[in-house]
Structures are given as structure tokens and as C-alpha cells.
Design a protein around this motif. Structure first.
Motif, mmCIF file in Angstrom:
data_model
loop_
_atom_site.group_PDB
_atom_site.id
_atom_site.type_symbol
_atom_site.label_atom_id
_atom_site.label_comp_id
_atom_site.label_asym_id
_atom_site.label_seq_id
_atom_site.Cartn_x
_atom_site.Cartn_y
_atom_site.Cartn_z
ATOM 1 N N UNK A 41 0.944 -1.073 -0.039
ATOM 2 C CA UNK A 41 0.135 0.083 0.169
ATOM 3 C C UNK A 41 0.942 1.231 0.193
ATOM 4 N N UNK A 42 0.724 2.104 -0.898
ATOM 5 C CA UNK A 42 1.461 3.248 -1.087
ATOM 6 C C UNK A 42 0.504 4.649 -0.974
ATOM 7 N N UNK A 43 0.335 5.157 0.170
ATOM 8 C CA UNK A 43 -0.678 6.273 0.343
ATOM 9 C C UNK A 43 0.325 7.703 0.540
ATOM 10 N N UNK A 44 -0.349 8.725 0.111
ATOM 11 C CA UNK A 44 0.680 10.174 0.232
ATOM 12 C C UNK A 44 0.100 10.395 1.906
ATOM 13 N N UNK A 115 6.027 4.220 7.440
ATOM 14 C CA UNK A 115 6.840 4.240 6.142
ATOM 15 C C UNK A 115 7.892 3.278 6.188
ATOM 16 N N UNK A 116 8.014 2.738 4.734
ATOM 17 C CA UNK A 116 8.781 1.752 4.243
ATOM 18 C C UNK A 116 8.460 0.504 5.193
ATOM 19 N N UNK A 117 7.247 0.330 5.376
ATOM 20 C CA UNK A 117 7.183 -1.050 6.231
ATOM 21 C C UNK A 117 6.931 -2.156 5.467
ATOM 22 N N UNK A 118 7.737 -3.418 6.338
ATOM 23 C CA UNK A 118 8.129 -4.495 5.512
ATOM 24 C C UNK A 118 7.914 -5.617 6.734
ATOM 25 N N UNK A 119 6.742 -6.318 6.678
ATOM 26 C CA UNK A 119 6.660 -7.473 7.598
ATOM 27 C C UNK A 119 5.939 -8.284 7.043
ATOM 28 N N UNK A 152 -6.359 1.275 15.726
ATOM 29 C CA UNK A 152 -6.567 2.140 14.444
ATOM 30 C C UNK A 152 -6.912 1.711 13.447
ATOM 31 N N UNK A 153 -7.181 0.293 13.441
ATOM 32 C CA UNK A 153 -7.804 -0.417 12.272
ATOM 33 C C UNK A 153 -6.953 -1.402 11.843
ATOM 34 N N UNK A 154 -7.425 -2.247 10.867
ATOM 35 C CA UNK A 154 -6.622 -3.335 10.241
ATOM 36 C C UNK A 154 -5.572 -2.788 9.657
ATOM 37 N N UNK A 155 -4.313 -3.865 9.489
ATOM 38 C CA UNK A 155 -3.539 -3.107 8.708
ATOM 39 C C UNK A 155 -3.735 -3.124 7.311
ATOM 40 N N UNK A 156 -3.513 -2.374 6.479
ATOM 41 C CA UNK A 156 -3.872 -2.257 5.147
ATOM 42 C C UNK A 156 -2.914 -3.107 4.085
ATOM 43 N N UNK A 157 -1.685 -3.285 4.774
ATOM 44 C CA UNK A 157 -0.853 -3.968 3.978
ATOM 45 C C UNK A 157 0.407 -4.235 4.455
ATOM 46 N N UNK A 158 1.192 -5.396 4.209
ATOM 47 C CA UNK A 158 2.166 -5.722 4.896
ATOM 48 C C UNK A 158 3.518 -5.061 4.342
ATOM 49 N N UNK A 159 3.256 -4.245 3.302
ATOM 50 C CA UNK A 159 4.662 -3.576 2.897
ATOM 51 C C UNK A 159 3.973 -2.141 2.462
ATOM 52 N N UNK A 160 5.011 -1.088 2.320
ATOM 53 C CA UNK A 160 4.526 0.086 1.974
ATOM 54 C C UNK A 160 4.456 1.057 3.010
#
Length: 195
Positions: A41-44, A115-119, A152-160
Motif C-alpha cells: 500500500x502506497x498512501x501519500x 513508512x517503508x513498512x516490511x513485515x 487504529x484499524x486493520x493493517x492495510x498491507x504488510x508493505x509500503x
């Protein structure tokens, strides 16, 4: 065929039905296929004002018709989002990297930005803002539901790069860490202390 053979058939069928049911429940509960699925997921960053188009310049005839030209009123400069605290994610149950920021937006609301999440991907992953200390190793895997936390809610994606809105009225003074929390197994995939 003897009586023993006739009895064995329904018993074997029953065992197979139970085994298939247990396998189905296990697959649903653990969702092992997610370990091989990545969601990026890439959000501004929210709260950045979109550029506005400038008003058209008046023509010469319009300028001549108007009385003495009034000076244009300067537009107020929009405030930029402000980082209040930040931290670096450490690994817990799964290897996790990236950074976390608690940001105040121009409208006064708050967001947590990864930012730059990777799990690893997993079942029922959440982003929590907590009061728990971030500890290295297994000692830190299960501490985040011991005290105060806000989901804060569900993790939107495991990267990004991702944004999570902090509910209005949340007391941010006592919440000092962010965890990627697996709610199904009550374990942290990774966490960051905010400083």
C-alpha cells in the motif's frame, strides 16, 4: 465380507470427515497462505493542500474600467503536517522493519504513518497505539494488550507507506508506542517506541 469389515467402513468415513473438518478449521484459523502473499500500500501523507489554480489575469480593457487597482489580499499560507514523535520498528514474532510517525495534520487531527513498512502478512493484523514499553525479543511479544491501547484499524498491507487516523479525543500523552498486533494470536509482529 465379515461384520468387522462392515463396521470399519463407517468408522473410517467418520474419521476422515473429522480430519477434513479439523484441517479446514486449522487453515481458516492460521491462514498459512498469507505468509506467501504480500500486499503493498502506497498512501501519500494526508493533509497536504492540493495546488490551487491561480485566478486569470484581468484583460487590459477590464483593468482600464476598474477604479484604482486594489492590492491583492495575500492568501494565508497553509500549515504543513507536523511530526510530533517518531520511532523505528523492531521485530517481534516476525521480521519487521520501517518507521512510524505520529503526525498532527493542519486541521488539528492526528494520524499514525508507517513508512517503508516490511513485515509478514498474517491473519487479523491491527495497528495499535499503546502505552506499553517496546522490548526486544520474546519479552516484548505479548505486552501490548496488558495496558492501554487504541486500535487504529486493520493493517492495510504488510508493505509500503500507510496512514491510520487517530480517533478524535485520544489522549496522546500516555500512548508511547505503536504495535503491528496479531489480534487472533495476541502477539506483536513488530513495534516502535515513539520519541
Amino acid at each position: 465380507m465379515g461384520r468387522g469389515g462392515r463396521r470399519r467402513g463407517p468408522l473410517v468415513a467418520g474419521i476422515l470427515v473429522v480430519a477434513v473438518a479439523l484441517a479446514g478449521v486449522g487453515l481458516y484459523w492460521f491462514q498459512p497462505w498469507k505468509l506467501w502473499q504480500d500486499e503493498t500500500v502506497q498512501e501519500a501523507l494526508p493533509g497536504l493542500a492540493a495546488p490551487t489554480s491561480a485566478a486569470p489575469e484581468p484583460t487590459v480593457s477590464e483593468a482600464a474600467e476598474s477604479a484604482p487597482a486594489a492590492k491583492p489580499t495575500p492568501k494565508p499560507t497553509p500549515q504543513a503536517p507536523r511530526t510530533l514523535s517518531r520511532g523505528t520498528l523492531i521485530s517481534h514474532e516476525h521480521t519487521t522493519t520501517g518507521t512510524v510517525q505520529l503526525i498532527r495534520l493542519p486541521d488539528g487531527s492526528h494520524t499514525v504513518r508507517l513508512e517503508n513498512l516490511d513485515t509478514s502478512n498474517g491473519p487479523d493484523l491491527r495497528v495499535w497505539l499503546t502505552d506499553a514499553p517496546v522490548k526486544e525479543g520474546k519479552a516484548g511479544w505479548h505486552v501490548f494488550d496488558d495496558g492501554k491501547y487504541v486500535s487504529l484499524g486493520k493493517l492495510k498491507g504488510n508493505k509500503g507507506d500507510q496512514n491510520y487516523t487517530v480517533p478524535a479525543g485520544t489522549d496522546l500523552t500516555s500512548l508511547t508506542s505503536v504495535a503491528i498486533w496479531c489480534d487472533r494470536f495476541d502477539v506483536s509482529f513488530g513495534a516502535a517506541a515513539l520519541a
